[in-house]
Design an enzyme around this catalytic site. Structure first.
Site, PDB file in Angstrom:
ATOM      1  N   LEU A 144      43.464  36.325  33.662  1.00  0.00           N
ATOM      2  CA  LEU A 144      43.880  37.706  34.613  1.00  0.00           C
ATOM      3  C   LEU A 144      42.740  37.646  35.328  1.00  0.00           C
ATOM      4  O   LEU A 144      41.815  37.224  34.983  1.00  0.00           O
ATOM      5  CB  LEU A 144      43.846  38.813  32.833  1.00  0.00           C
ATOM      6  CG  LEU A 144      45.023  39.004  32.056  1.00  0.00           C
ATOM      7  CD1 LEU A 144      44.705  39.865  31.263  1.00  0.00           C
ATOM      8  CD2 LEU A 144      46.170  38.947  33.016  1.00  0.00           C
ATOM      9  N   ASP A 145      42.987  38.225  36.691  1.00  0.00           N
ATOM     10  CA  ASP A 145      42.280  38.108  37.099  1.00  0.00           C
ATOM     11  C   ASP A 145      41.114  39.451  37.151  1.00  0.00           C
ATOM     12  O   ASP A 145      41.570  40.943  36.348  1.00  0.00           O
ATOM     13  CB  ASP A 145      42.741  39.626  38.654  1.00  0.00           C
ATOM     14  CG  ASP A 145      43.475  38.147  39.271  1.00  0.00           C
ATOM     15  OD1 ASP A 145      43.613  37.004  39.052  1.00  0.00           O
ATOM     16  OD2 ASP A 145      44.702  39.071  40.465  1.00  0.00           O
ATOM     17  N   LYS A 146      39.795  39.443  37.603  1.00  0.00           N
ATOM     18  CA  LYS A 146      38.859  39.937  37.007  1.00  0.00           C
ATOM     19  C   LYS A 146      39.067  42.170  37.222  1.00  0.00           C
ATOM     20  O   LYS A 146      38.616  42.452  36.316  1.00  0.00           O
ATOM     21  CB  LYS A 146      37.867  40.165  38.282  1.00  0.00           C
ATOM     22  CG  LYS A 146      36.103  40.908  37.698  1.00  0.00           C
ATOM     23  CD  LYS A 146      35.454  40.449  38.906  1.00  0.00           C
ATOM     24  CE  LYS A 146      33.898  42.226  38.551  1.00  0.00           C
ATOM     25  NZ  LYS A 146      33.379  41.656  39.642  1.00  0.00           N
ATOM     26  N   THR A 148      42.001  43.314  36.975  1.00  0.00           N
ATOM     27  CA  THR A 148      43.421  43.509  35.920  1.00  0.00           C
ATOM     28  C   THR A 148      42.773  43.644  34.334  1.00  0.00           C
ATOM     29  O   THR A 148      42.092  42.346  34.639  1.00  0.00           O
ATOM     30  CB  THR A 148      44.698  42.549  35.924  1.00  0.00           C
ATOM     31  OG1 THR A 148      44.247  42.546  37.816  1.00  0.00           O
ATOM     32  CG2 THR A 148      45.642  42.576  35.545  1.00  0.00           C
TER      33      THR A 148
END
Length: 352
Positions: A144-146, A148
């Site tokens: 997951l993106d940082k 998110t």
């Protein structure tokens, strides 16, 4: 373990950093391993030595040394003493499902999934605190993106890692994200099909990476562009100012949900990269900032993941509670998470 491969950079893969190109093809590769392969000259482009930041061009040949499969990757030993008691308690408190094969955590917003240059604390490193007597440290099988938050899976064994990696590619696997966005999309449900290409000029180290939307008809003509598809549905709205959205990334491109929502004029609340207040949008000029009452953190959350268990074959439905900043926003707008169907895109559930 694969053998030596020579891979040609495809028509939709140009103008990418070598390390990012590799991670998209081999998601389990960590940055330190890529840097080591470059230092030793094992990675080569058109026969020449390269650096991780080397830009690739369409048609170039990349020599890739033997790469282990995701389920074959040995967890890098971590000195448990380097993980503070506070951090260990934090990551253990994130666990929302566990059995002898897999662990699911509710990743906090702001915590990177993997390490990189200048990143000291990340899920992959903290996973050592989730070993719980098992032989191996839990392995990441997706990211997951940082910024998110939400459902993130780790595998306790090689067998589970292999199975999860395969199952995540199946169409039956279902990922649903929740977001607060500026304005109210019209129509209130639909599909976004803009392609995505990396925008230029966003930091020499790639730290400012940003994706640009491309009209579907132009994707095949645009070097480096990839097709991207997002389903969306409006779960609730406050006048015309802000909406509670359910989003499904049919494809899994970098920053896909954020870029797609901004492109149709409804950026995710708190998204400084894609939804600045100066951006023209349909949220009456608010952009991604909704005033002092609303936290500036990104309001994007991986709410649920439906996937087949890699060993028992049972269907798992894992749900992650909202992070604190989104919970406050939901309370502020009077939105009740109990009002939302598990899958708002399922006609049978809506009829029920």
């Amino acid at each position: 373990m694969s053998g030596v491969q020579t891979i040609t950079v495809g028509a939709d893969e140009g103008d990418q950093r070598l390390d990012r190109w590799l991670k998209r093809r081999f998601p389990h590769l960590v940055q330190t391993r890529i840097e080591k392969m470059c230092r030793k000259g094992e990675l080569r482009v058109d026969g020449g030595r390269v650096k991780p930041a080397t830009r690739l061009e369409v048609g170039q040949s990349v020599r890739v040394p033997p790469i282990p499969e995701a389920h074959e990757v040995e967890s890098r030993p971590v000195d448990r003493s380097q993980i503070s008691k506070k951090d260990a308690e934090m990551i253990r408190g994130c666990v929302i499902y566990r059995d002898d094969h897999i662990i699911a955590i509710n990743k906090p917003a702001g915590l990177p999934t993997q390490g990189g240059s200048g990143v000291a604390k990340h899920v992959d490193g903290l996973a050592e605190a989730l070993r719980d007597g098992f032989e191996d440290k839990p392995r990441l099988v997706h990211r997951l993106d940082k910024d998110t938050s939400g459902v993130l899976l780790l595998a306790r064994t090689r067998t589970a890692a292999k199975g999860l990696t395969e199952n995540l590619k199946h169409r039956e696997t279902r990922k649903i994200y929740w977001a607060a966005v500026a304005g109210v999309p019209q129509p209130r449900a639909g599909t976004i099909k803009y392609g995505l290409v990396k925008a230029m000029g966003h930091g020499k180290g790639g730290e400012g990476e940003k994706m640009q939307c491309i009209h579907p008809a132009e994707v095949d003509k645009t070097p480096g562009a990839k097709r991207a598809v997002t389903d969306f549905a409006t779960l609730s709205a406050l006048g015309q100012r802000v909406s509670w959205m359910a989003l499904v990334p049919v494809t899994g491109r970098t920053h896909q949900l954020r870029a797609h929502m901004a492109e149709i004029g409804h950026p995710v609340v708190g998204d400084g990269k894609y939804g600045g207040s100066s951006q023209e949008n349909l949220g009456d000029g608010w952009g991604a900032g909704l005033g002092a009452e609303i936290d500036r953190k990104l309001h994007l959350h991986a709410r649920s993941l439906k996937i087949e268990h890699p060993v028992t074959k049972a269907i798992l439905q894992i749900v992650a509670p909202l992070p604190e900043h989104m919970e406050r926003t939901w309370d502020f707008f009077g939105w009740d998470t109990r009002d939302a169907p598990m899958d708002p895109f399922d006609p049978d559930e809506l009829d029920g």
